[in-house]
Design a protein around this motif. Sequence first.
Motif, PDB file in Angstrom:
ATOM      1  N   PRO A  42       8.216  -1.693  -6.009  1.00 39.64           N
ATOM      2  CA  PRO A  42       7.547  -3.386  -5.604  1.00 39.64           C
ATOM      3  C   PRO A  42       7.226  -3.911  -4.410  1.00 39.64           C
ATOM      4  O   PRO A  42       8.236  -3.021  -3.824  1.00 39.64           O
ATOM      5  N   GLU A 104       3.327  -4.276  -7.465  1.00 38.86           N
ATOM      6  CA  GLU A 104       2.494  -5.921  -8.580  1.00 38.86           C
ATOM      7  C   GLU A 104       2.827  -6.087  -9.238  1.00 38.86           C
ATOM      8  O   GLU A 104       1.988  -6.055 -10.090  1.00 38.86           O
ATOM      9  N   GLU A 105       3.138  -7.306  -9.772  1.00 34.05           N
ATOM     10  CA  GLU A 105       3.402  -7.745 -10.920  1.00 34.05           C
ATOM     11  C   GLU A 105       1.980  -8.279 -11.426  1.00 34.05           C
ATOM     12  O   GLU A 105       2.629  -7.615 -12.440  1.00 34.05           O
ATOM     13  N   LEU A 172       6.896  -5.353 -13.533  1.00 34.89           N
ATOM     14  CA  LEU A 172       6.939  -5.228 -13.113  1.00 34.89           C
ATOM     15  C   LEU A 172       7.816  -3.513 -14.018  1.00 34.89           C
ATOM     16  O   LEU A 172       7.347  -2.865 -13.221  1.00 34.89           O
ATOM     17  N   LYS A 175       5.949  -1.270 -15.822  1.00 39.25           N
ATOM     18  CA  LYS A 175       4.661  -0.389 -14.571  1.00 39.25           C
ATOM     19  C   LYS A 175       6.609   0.688 -14.420  1.00 39.25           C
ATOM     20  O   LYS A 175       6.045   1.932 -14.671  1.00 39.25           O
TER      21      LYS A 175
END
Length: 296
Positions: A42, A104-105, A172, A175
């Motif tokens: 992140p 990124e979220e 996140l 991901k």
Amino acid sequence: MESPWRKIGWTAGERNKLMEEITTYKPSLKSVPQVRILFLGPVGAGKSSFFNSVNSTFRGYVISQATAGSDAKSVTTQYRTYGVKYGSNGKLLPFLFCDTMGLEEKQGAGLEMNDVSSILKGHVPDRYQFNPSAAMQPNVPGYIKNPSLKDQIHCVVIVLDGSKVEILPEELEKKLREIRRQSKQANEFDVPQLVILTKVDEICPSLLEDISYVYKSKVVEKQMQLTAERLGIPLSQIVPVKNYYSELDLRDDVDILILMAVRQMLRLSESYLDNFPLDESSVVNAKERKMNNLSE
């Protein structure tokens, strides 16, 4: 805790031993002069700061090469490969750190998931400019159409802010789990993964004064166990570090954690190379590997 749950020697001798092990390392395959280690994580987790810390440890003084920052958006916008030099003579060590745009979220922001697959397979050239809204295409200038084993990623490092694991947004986390899945499917063999927890000195007051208490800290142990649960990764593949960010001089205890993390990356990379025969040619693909295995 009275006894550490991982035993480490916190002496200058231990630091020198780790340094010797890393600086004398050579990949087992001649076709791979430098193992490639991909850093993902992140925005603000400390990817670039970790590279700078590693570079400082091997240079012998605090230095910054990769651009680091604490903005809400990724400071890194290009795919960059960084070599690490050792000592005053600038000897280049046999590993490359591959830095990327931060995750990124929000969808359509930060590193695109399809770009991760392209990086793992070795298609992405150094200095490629990421486009958060569209993945890299084969017609992009510099696209590596037929990557060899030396172009591929040999170890994936996920960098997380140790003080924010419990508040990691769900998107996140998805991901990061997707990255773990892609690492297992990018090539014929699973690309090994390591998780680095940065900023551990910020989650336990005693570590602000002495980072050597890191493996006696119940708080750090809890964060590592939580990380293992959230990402589905073994605890043995999670290591804590403290980056250099305000210091002017190196410290043995900080160096030891950094060097242990690097050693683990090299060990995991070497375990990946073990999947290939020692006479591996510079161009590798799944079909050729199968033919070679049948002929042996």
